[in-house]
Every structure is written in structure tokens, then in C-alpha cells.
Design an enzyme around this catalytic site. Structure first.
Site, PDB file in Angstrom:
ATOM      1  N   TYR A  67     -13.544  39.048   3.250  1.00 21.66           N
ATOM      2  CA  TYR A  67     -13.455  40.384   2.655  1.00 21.66           C
ATOM      3  C   TYR A  67     -13.764  41.492   3.655  1.00 21.66           C
ATOM      4  CZ  TYR A  67     -12.223  38.485  -1.772  1.00 21.66           C
ATOM      5  OH  TYR A  67     -11.516  37.845  -2.759  1.00 21.66           O
ATOM      6  N   ARG A  70     -10.433  41.960   5.139  1.00 23.03           N
ATOM      7  CA  ARG A  70      -9.532  42.702   4.255  1.00 23.03           C
ATOM      8  C   ARG A  70      -9.928  44.176   4.188  1.00 23.03           C
ATOM      9  NH1 ARG A  70      -7.666  39.696  -1.055  1.00 23.03           N
ATOM     10  NH2 ARG A  70      -6.485  41.613  -1.119  1.00 23.03           N
ATOM     11  N   GLN A 101      -3.590  46.639  -9.908  1.00 25.18           N
ATOM     12  CA  GLN A 101      -4.254  45.349  -9.697  1.00 25.18           C
ATOM     13  C   GLN A 101      -4.872  45.313  -8.306  1.00 25.18           C
ATOM     14  OE1 GLN A 101      -1.401  42.018 -11.146  1.00 25.18           O
ATOM     15  NE2 GLN A 101      -0.207  43.865 -10.959  1.00 25.18           N
ATOM     16  N   ILE A 103      -7.082  46.039  -4.970  1.00 24.93           N
ATOM     17  CA  ILE A 103      -8.491  46.311  -4.682  1.00 24.93           C
ATOM     18  C   ILE A 103      -8.608  47.345  -3.567  1.00 24.93           C
ATOM     19  CG2 ILE A 103      -9.290  44.088  -5.553  1.00 24.93           C
ATOM     20  CD1 ILE A 103      -9.389  43.077  -2.665  1.00 24.93           C
ATOM     21  N   HIS A 119      -8.724  44.807 -11.279  1.00 22.37           N
ATOM     22  CA  HIS A 119      -9.397  43.724 -10.547  1.00 22.37           C
ATOM     23  C   HIS A 119     -10.544  44.224  -9.665  1.00 22.37           C
ATOM     24  CE1 HIS A 119      -5.479  41.237 -11.117  1.00 22.37           C
ATOM     25  NE2 HIS A 119      -6.243  41.242 -12.182  1.00 22.37           N
ATOM     26  N   CYS A 130     -27.813  38.782  -9.622  1.00 20.16           N
ATOM     27  CA  CYS A 130     -28.224  39.679 -10.719  1.00 20.16           C
ATOM     28  C   CYS A 130     -27.107  40.636 -11.136  1.00 20.16           C
ATOM     29  CB  CYS A 130     -29.498  40.440 -10.357  1.00 20.16           C
ATOM     30  SG  CYS A 130     -29.281  41.774  -9.152  1.00 20.16           S
ATOM     31  N   THR A 196       4.748  44.162  -8.238  1.00 17.92           N
ATOM     32  CA  THR A 196       3.885  43.098  -8.763  1.00 17.92           C
ATOM     33  C   THR A 196       4.735  41.913  -9.200  1.00 17.92           C
ATOM     34  OG1 THR A 196       2.237  42.496 -10.427  1.00 17.92           O
ATOM     35  CG2 THR A 196       3.736  44.273 -11.023  1.00 17.92           C
ATOM     36  N   SER A 197       4.204  40.731  -8.913  1.00 20.29           N
ATOM     37  CA  SER A 197       4.979  39.517  -9.207  1.00 20.29           C
ATOM     38  C   SER A 197       4.873  39.130 -10.671  1.00 20.29           C
ATOM     39  CB  SER A 197       4.472  38.366  -8.337  1.00 20.29           C
ATOM     40  OG  SER A 197       3.090  38.159  -8.579  1.00 20.29           O
ATOM     41  N   LEU A 222      11.238  44.144  -4.726  1.00 23.15           N
ATOM     42  CA  LEU A 222      12.249  43.587  -3.812  1.00 23.15           C
ATOM     43  C   LEU A 222      13.109  42.553  -4.511  1.00 23.15           C
ATOM     44  CD1 LEU A 222      10.028  42.986  -0.626  1.00 23.15           C
ATOM     45  CD2 LEU A 222      11.557  44.909  -1.090  1.00 23.15           C
TER      46      LEU A 222
HETATM   47  P1  NAD Z   1       1.746  39.476  -5.447  1.00 25.02           P
HETATM   48  O1  NAD Z   1       1.456  39.268  -4.008  1.00 25.02           O
HETATM   49  O2  NAD Z   1       1.684  38.316  -6.373  1.00 25.02           O
HETATM   50  O3  NAD Z   1       3.219  40.057  -5.574  1.00 25.02           O
HETATM   51  C1  NAD Z   1       3.671  41.109  -4.779  1.00 25.02           C
HETATM   52  C2  NAD Z   1       4.962  41.605  -5.370  1.00 25.02           C
HETATM   53  O4  NAD Z   1       5.344  42.744  -4.628  1.00 25.02           O
HETATM   54  C3  NAD Z   1       6.106  40.595  -5.282  1.00 25.02           C
HETATM   55  O5  NAD Z   1       6.800  40.584  -6.514  1.00 25.02           O
HETATM   56  C4  NAD Z   1       6.999  41.157  -4.160  1.00 25.02           C
HETATM   57  O6  NAD Z   1       8.365  40.872  -4.370  1.00 25.02           O
HETATM   58  C5  NAD Z   1       6.711  42.626  -4.269  1.00 25.02           C
HETATM   59  N1  NAD Z   1       6.858  43.372  -3.018  1.00 25.02           N
HETATM   60  C6  NAD Z   1       6.464  43.000  -1.775  1.00 25.02           C
HETATM   61  N2  NAD Z   1       6.714  43.969  -0.888  1.00 25.02           N
HETATM   62  C7  NAD Z   1       7.287  44.986  -1.590  1.00 25.02           C
HETATM   63  C8  NAD Z   1       7.776  46.273  -1.233  1.00 25.02           C
HETATM   64  N3  NAD Z   1       7.722  46.725   0.016  1.00 25.02           N
HETATM   65  N4  NAD Z   1       8.292  47.057  -2.215  1.00 25.02           N
HETATM   66  C9  NAD Z   1       8.361  46.616  -3.498  1.00 25.02           C
HETATM   67  N5  NAD Z   1       7.910  45.420  -3.890  1.00 25.02           N
HETATM   68  C10 NAD Z   1       7.372  44.610  -2.952  1.00 25.02           C
HETATM   69  O7  NAD Z   1       0.792  40.648  -5.913  1.00 25.02           O
HETATM   70  P2  NAD Z   1       0.277  41.082  -7.362  1.00 25.02           P
HETATM   71  O8  NAD Z   1       1.391  40.939  -8.340  1.00 25.02           O
HETATM   72  O9  NAD Z   1      -0.350  42.400  -7.168  1.00 25.02           O
HETATM   73  O10 NAD Z   1      -0.822  40.023  -7.810  1.00 25.02           O
HETATM   74  C11 NAD Z   1      -1.657  39.280  -6.969  1.00 25.02           C
HETATM   75  C12 NAD Z   1      -3.138  39.630  -6.891  1.00 25.02           C
HETATM   76  O11 NAD Z   1      -3.417  39.884  -5.531  1.00 25.02           O
HETATM   77  C13 NAD Z   1      -3.632  40.823  -7.618  1.00 25.02           C
HETATM   78  O12 NAD Z   1      -4.662  40.380  -8.416  1.00 25.02           O
HETATM   79  C14 NAD Z   1      -4.235  41.772  -6.573  1.00 25.02           C
HETATM   80  O13 NAD Z   1      -5.534  42.154  -6.945  1.00 25.02           O
HETATM   81  C15 NAD Z   1      -4.356  40.941  -5.338  1.00 25.02           C
HETATM   82  N6  NAD Z   1      -3.997  41.628  -4.048  1.00 25.02           N
HETATM   83  C16 NAD Z   1      -4.291  42.950  -3.829  1.00 25.02           C
HETATM   84  C17 NAD Z   1      -3.946  43.557  -2.626  1.00 25.02           C
HETATM   85  C18 NAD Z   1      -4.295  45.021  -2.401  1.00 25.02           C
HETATM   86  O14 NAD Z   1      -5.304  45.498  -2.895  1.00 25.02           O
HETATM   87  N7  NAD Z   1      -3.461  45.767  -1.663  1.00 25.02           N
HETATM   88  C19 NAD Z   1      -3.283  42.839  -1.646  1.00 25.02           C
HETATM   89  C20 NAD Z   1      -3.012  41.484  -1.886  1.00 25.02           C
HETATM   90  C21 NAD Z   1      -3.378  40.894  -3.103  1.00 25.02           C
END
Ligand code: NAD
Length: 253
Positions: A67, A70, A101, A103, A119, A130, A196-197, A222
Site C-alpha cells: 500500500y 500504491r 470504487q 481508493i 471501498h 481497535c 469498471t468491470s 474499453l
Molecule cells: P477493474 O480493474 O476490475 O476494471 C477496470 C475496468 O476499467 C475494466 O472494465 C476495463 O476495461 C476498464 N478500463 C481500463 N482502462 C480504461 C480506460 N482508459 N478507459 C475506460 N475504461 C477503462 O476495476 P474496478 O471495476 O474498479 O474493480 C476492482 C477493484 O479494484 C475496486 O474495488 C477498486 O477499489 C480497486 N482498484 C482501485 C484503483 C484506484 O483507486 N485507482 C486501482 C485499481 C484497483
């Protein structure tokens, strides 16, 4: 009519719009998505296993170091054209909310004020024992240039190990944050779901909740992530290009 034309028409007449965002909106700011392969020290780790209380219990230094890495990426990243377009729309008199979603804090750094983090966020850690949040000195967040294992700092109150204030796999969302997000979604006219996926639940239920409440759902991604219902419009493209183009055509921003 194409999905783009129908999405523009829906947005043009909407006064209440919710953006539901995932890792894809921050990908072009340089923050890897959840599905991107981890690099360096983390390349052999599955995030689904690293981002758990079990992993932290077994190897707190590995998870805390992950973390820090990150956090470093997020600190170096800047809001992109998609985050900025969302913020601009909120200045037009429409009722605009963001449910993310992510962070990271890129929506806030773009200037958005109504942002719910389903999240959690990396802003301040909390105690693994605690559960109270802890204010850390910046020196305790001295971020390594490379991925390393680091022992987490201790809670000033109970000496437990500190962990990030985020929801790990297997943990429940904050009831307050979730209920408020659902209420916001149930009262919007258009939900724009960006990058979001739709795999991580219960967050993934948000588009379905919007549809069930009579809203139109526009996906920007995408790849095709639509659920295949008549009130969904799929815009395929990069968040930094497709979203500003959509909002510009619909709302003149
Ligand atoms: P995911 O990684 O599962 O999916 C990412 C989605 O974004 C995919 O559907 C992909 O096709 C799409 N994508 C990728 N690049 C893109 C672009 N340039 N333009 C448009 N779409 C694009 O992520 P999620 O659905 O957010 O879920 C996964 C979990 O991962 C969440 O709980 C989240 O908290 C966490 N996460 C957060 C971060 C962050 O804070 N930036 C980064 C990675 C993961």
C-alpha cells in the site's frame, strides 16, 4: 439512433446525474487497474489474495509495503480529462454526485466535492485491532521509491498494527456509505458508469439498482460491459476521450 446519440439525448434532459467510477477512470493517470498485471516485487502476487485481512495477518510488512507503493503511485498521478469533465459538469447547475470504487483521491483533486468512496481511501490508516483511525506523521509515510516490505506503524492508542482504511476482499462495506450511495442512485435520472468491470460486488449492483429505479445507464469503457437491457447505452472508448466528448456534446462543457 446510435448508443452515443441516445446517451447524449438522455444527458441533455437530465438534472440529476450520478457518476459511478472504477479503476478504469484512473488508468490513464498512471494508476494500474485491478486487472493489470502487478509489476516488480508484486508480480508474483494475486491482488485478490494480497488485499485481504488474512494476507495482512500472515505478512503485515508485505501488505503495508504494497500500500505504500500504491500510495506512491497515487501521489504521483494527476487527475485526467475524465475526472476534470465530471467536475466541470457539476458547475453547470445540475445535481451531480460521484460514487467511486477507487481508493485514490483523483476526483477530489479534480475539484469534485460530492464523492462517496465505497471501498474507502488511502488517506488515513486505521488500527487492525481497535479499528480507530490514526493520524500519522508524514515521516511515517516516507514512501519508498521501489516496492519494499515495511513493518506497519503502531496504533498510538492500543499498539495494534495500522492498516489502510479501505475495504478488503471479504470485508463488508460501510453500511452508512452504501445506504447513502443506494439512495443517491435511486433518485438519479442518469447513471454514467466509467471504467469498471462490474465484477466486485456489491458495488457491481449499482447499475442494476439505477435501472430498477427507472434511470438510464450509460457505460463508458474499453469493452462492452452492459447488462443488455434497453435503458443502457454503451460508449466504447478511453475514459479521457469518450467521457469529455459525451459531456461536451450533451451539456456543452
Ligand atoms: P477493474 O480493474 O476490475 O476494471 C477496470 C475496468 O476499467 C475494466 O472494465 C476495463 O476495461 C476498464 N478500463 C481500463 N482502462 C480504461 C480506460 N482508459 N478507459 C475506460 N475504461 C477503462 O476495476 P474496478 O471495476 O474498479 O474493480 C476492482 C477493484 O479494484 C475496486 O474495488 C477498486 O477499489 C480497486 N482498484 C482501485 C484503483 C484506484 O483507486 N485507482 C486501482 C485499481 C484497483
Amino acid at each position: 439512433m446510435s448508443d452515443m446519440e441516445r446517451a447524449i439525448a438522455a444527458l441533455r434532459s437530465a438534472t440529476s446525474i450520478v457518476f459511478f467510477t472504477g479503476a478504469g477512470i484512473s488508468a490513464e493517470s498512471g494508476i494500474p487497474t485491478f486487472r493489470d498485471k502487478l509489476t516488480g516485487l508484486w508480480s508474483t502476487h494475486d491482488p485478490g489474495k494480497l488485499e485481504t485481512a488474512k494476507a495482512f495477518r500472515e505478512n503485515p510488512a508485505l501488505v503495508w509495503g504494497f500500500y505504500l507503493w500504491r500510495r506512491n503511485q497515487i501521489n504521483q498521478a494527476k487527475p485526467n480529462a475524465a475526472h476534470l469533465a465530471v467536475q466541470r459538469l457539476a458547475t453547470t447547475g445540475r445535481n451531480v454526485a460521484v460514487i467511486t470504487q477507487n481508493i485514490d483521491d483523483l476526483h477530489e483533486r479534480a475539484g469534485s466535492v460530492d464523492v462517496a468512496h465505497l471501498h474507502g481511501s488511502l488517506k488515513s490508516p486505521k488500527c487492525f485491532a481497535c479499528h480507530r483511525t490514526a493520524d500519522l506523521q508524514p515521516s511515517q509515510f516516507d514512501l519508498p521509491q521501489h516496492a519494499v516490505e515495511r513493518d506497519p506503524p503502531r496504533c498510538p492508542r492500543c499498539n495494534g498494527r495500522l492498516r489502510p482504511s479501505i475495504i478488503w476482499f471479504g470485508e463488508d462495506l460501510s453500511t452508512v456509505v452504501w445506504k447513502s450511495a443506494v439512495a443517491t442512485v435511486q433518485s438519479c435520472q442518469v447513471l454514467v458508469s466509467v471504467g469498471t468491470s462490474g465484477i466486485v460486488t456489491p458495488a457491481a449492483e449499482i447499475p442494476q439498482i439505477a435501472l430498477s429505479s427507472g434511470a438510464v445507464v450509460i457505460h463508458v469503457n474499453l469493452v462492452d460491459v452492459s447488462l443488455g437491457t434497453p435503458n443502457e447505452f454503451m460508449i466504447i472508448g478511453k475514459a479521457t476521450e469518450a467521457l469529455p466528448a459525451l459531456l461536451s456534446a450533451a451539456c456543452g462543457i
